[in-house]
Design an enzyme around this catalytic site. Structure first.
Site, PDB file in Angstrom:
ATOM      1  N   CYS A  34       0.750  -1.084   0.223  1.00 46.67           N
ATOM      2  CA  CYS A  34      -0.258   0.539   0.119  1.00 46.67           C
ATOM      3  C   CYS A  34       1.035   1.296  -0.106  1.00 46.67           C
ATOM      4  O   CYS A  34      -0.007   2.285   0.324  1.00 46.67           O
ATOM      5  CB  CYS A  34      -1.072  -0.212   0.714  1.00 46.67           C
ATOM      6  SG  CYS A  34      -0.193  -0.601   3.056  1.00 46.67           S
ATOM      7  N   CYS A 103      -3.857   0.086   7.834  1.00 48.87           N
ATOM      8  CA  CYS A 103      -3.268   1.050   8.717  1.00 48.87           C
ATOM      9  C   CYS A 103      -3.469   0.865  10.252  1.00 48.87           C
ATOM     10  O   CYS A 103      -1.538   1.404  11.111  1.00 48.87           O
ATOM     11  CB  CYS A 103      -3.959   2.035   8.298  1.00 48.87           C
ATOM     12  SG  CYS A 103      -3.558   2.921   6.537  1.00 48.87           S
TER      13      CYS A 103
END
Length: 143
Positions: A34, A103
């Site tokens: 990512c 995240c």
């Protein structure tokens, strides 16, 4: 709404941003899939995290989770910081979209990496199982 008010607040007004030149522990983690990179700096006195800063290169969720994670460990004992989980960070932010959960995993790992660095620099013994190496981003998406 895709993001909670807390996520938006921590993204637009992140807490504890910056670097710390005299940090007692520094943890840097990244995810090639990512592109997010998080760096967490901790200052420790008498086993308590007295100050914490972060630099994050990534999306709004990465910044928000870094900000929240630093808020959650500031003023806590090192052992308490090690108990920080990505789930607790997500809950504190009133949720994240499923595709952004990774995240919060990075935020947890960055905190743990900073603590491990502190332990290593100070010759403090620890249980290696407290610091598992992240396997791959696919694991994060499975949770």
């Amino acid at each position: 709404m895709l993001y909670s008010e807390k996520v938006m607040d921590h993204f637009q007004n992140p807490r504890n941003v910056g670097k710390m030149d005299d940090a007692d522990g520094v943890g840097e983690v990244g995810n090639a899939v990512c592109g997010d990179i998080m760096k967490v700096y901790i200052k420790v006195e008498d086993d308590v995290i007295t100050d914490v800063k972060f630099n994050t290169f990534g999306c709004g969720s990465a910044i928000a989770t870094s900000s929240m994670a630093t808020e959650m460990i500031k003023g806590k004992k090192i052992e308490e910081a090690l108990e920080l989980s990505n789930k607790a960070v997500v809950e504190a932010l009133d949720g994240l979209p499923a595709h952004k959960i990774h995240c919060s995993v990075l935020a947890e790992e960055a905190v743990k990496a900073a603590v491990k660095d502190y332990y290593d620099k100070n010759g403090i013994d620890y249980d290696p199982s407290l610091f598992p190496d992240c396997g791959s981003c696919e694991e994060c998406h499975m949770k």
